[in-house]
Design an enzyme around this catalytic site. Structure first.
Site, short mmCIF file in Angstrom:
data_model
loop_
_atom_site.label_atom_id
_atom_site.label_comp_id
_atom_site.label_asym_id
_atom_site.label_seq_id
_atom_site.Cartn_x
_atom_site.Cartn_y
_atom_site.Cartn_z
N ASP A 94 36.60 34.17 39.27
CA ASP A 94 36.66 35.39 38.46
C ASP A 94 38.07 35.71 37.99
OD1 ASP A 94 34.07 35.53 39.36
OD2 ASP A 94 34.18 37.63 39.97
N ASP A 95 38.11 36.49 36.93
CA ASP A 95 39.30 37.22 36.45
C ASP A 95 40.26 36.38 35.61
OD1 ASP A 95 38.12 39.10 38.01
OD2 ASP A 95 39.82 39.46 39.33
N HIS A 145 32.94 38.77 32.34
CA HIS A 145 33.37 39.63 33.46
C HIS A 145 34.06 40.88 32.91
CE1 HIS A 145 34.20 40.49 37.63
NE2 HIS A 145 35.48 40.24 37.58
N HIS A 241 38.71 33.78 43.13
CA HIS A 241 39.49 34.25 41.98
C HIS A 241 40.53 33.19 41.62
CE1 HIS A 241 37.79 37.94 43.76
NE2 HIS A 241 37.78 38.41 42.53
NI NI Z 1 36.91 40.63 39.09
#
Ligand code: NI
Length: 325
Positions: A94-95, A145, A241
């Protein structure tokens, strides 16, 4: 021979059922997209060995992206893991994309012939479209996201739509692939919001059942490695992440250990397809707020993002220590 007949029967049944399900009234038209294209193996790299305890043939076949099986759209709006009959898992990152760490991770995945799913923040997609193109070229799944990682439950309808839409469009612009999955920042959405996102984008919400809390200080690669190993089981969706160096540092050893334990790596969509094939006769269950699975731990509590002037939002999120994951 009996095995062959059983497998043939299974696939015929699955295909028949899949055909029958394509007329589900609320099935979004955009949900079926081609699986990520397989990357031709580099001539120099040896074919990955199939471990003795590798998943059965039907699982390997289900994961063969060059022979896709027609399947119904997902019947659930939220997944935390999938029910699968073999040790298949999905790593999610993620991210990102992060300009330095994400390419490193892609190298690690490529060396091992593994696929992952990237839930990306739209403004980073806009800043680093070439990394998104590389993900797709190497067979990974790209997903939404939000644009700037807000807590979606704090947003009104217009802002919610904007957060998802801008990222949806940025991903398509970057790589030509229409995403079908999203993950709300901090794992939080209201049922009404999930319904709106499903209606507008055809998205399924993907949460997780394995969380090494890799954003939490003090960060160490060992912590990520040990926690993922301890929590992972067949069908797991693993939350990481790709904006933290310690997370990337943990991956080579972790991937190798999980492979040695017999796990096969899939994208989230592949894992969902495997579940659909496995439970082809399962009926859709109407979602209710109280039926939602409990997430064992959530992401880092929301931290206000630095204010950015209009027009400068493509500035990448810097992975500062207290930055929201
Ligand atoms: Ni996130």
């Amino acid at each position: 021979m009996q095995t062959v007949r059983a497998l043939t029967a299974f696939f015929l049944l699955a295909a028949t059922w899949a055909t029958a399900q394509t007329a589900v009234p609320d099935a979004p038209a955009t949900v079926i997209v081609p699986l990520p294209e397989a990357t031709p193996a580099a001539p120099a790299s040896p074919a990955p060995a199939v471990p003795a305890d590798s998943p059965p043939m039907e699982v390997r076949r289900a994961l063969a992206v060059d022979t896709p099986v027609a399947l119904p759209p997902p019947t659930k709006m939220v997944y935390t893991h999938c029910q699968v009959p073999a040790p298949v898992i999905a790593f999610t990152f993620d991210d990102g994309p992060h300009p330095d760490l994400t390419p490193k991770l892609l190298d690690i995945l490529k060396e091992r012939g593994l696929k992952a799913t990237f839930f990306m923040v739209g403004r980073n997609v806009a800043a680093y479209p070439q990394i998104v193109r590389r993900m797709v070229a190497e067979g990974h799944e790209v997903a939404n996201h939000s644009w700037s990682h807000p807590l979606l439950t704090s947003l009104g309808d217009t802002s919610l739509d904007s957060q998802i839409r801008r990222t949806h469009e940025a991903i398509i612009k970057a790589c030509g692939v229409t995403p079908t999955l999203y993950r709300p920042p901090y794992g939080q959405t209201r049922l009404s919001q999930r319904k709106k996102i499903k209606e507008a984008f055809g998205y399924t919400s993907i949460l997780w059942d394995v969380d090494p809390l890799d954003w939490q200080s003090p960060r160490t690669a060992k912590k990520v490695h040990d926690r993922v190993l301890a929590q992972t089981k067949s069908g797991s969706i693993i939350l990481c992440h790709d904006i933290h160096a310690t997370t990337i540092e943990a991956m080579p050893g972790l991937f190798d250990e999980l492979k040695a334990r017999g796990y096969q790596f899939a994208t989230v969509s592949q894992l969902m397809e495997l579940e659909a094939m496995t439970a082809a006769t399962a009926a859709a269950t109407p979602e209710k707020e109280e039926n939602l699975p409990t997430i064992p731990v959530t992401e880092q509590p929301p931290v206000p993002l630095p204010a950015s002037a209009p027009g400068t939002e493509a500035t990448p999120v810097s992975p500062a220590p207290q930055q929201a994951p």
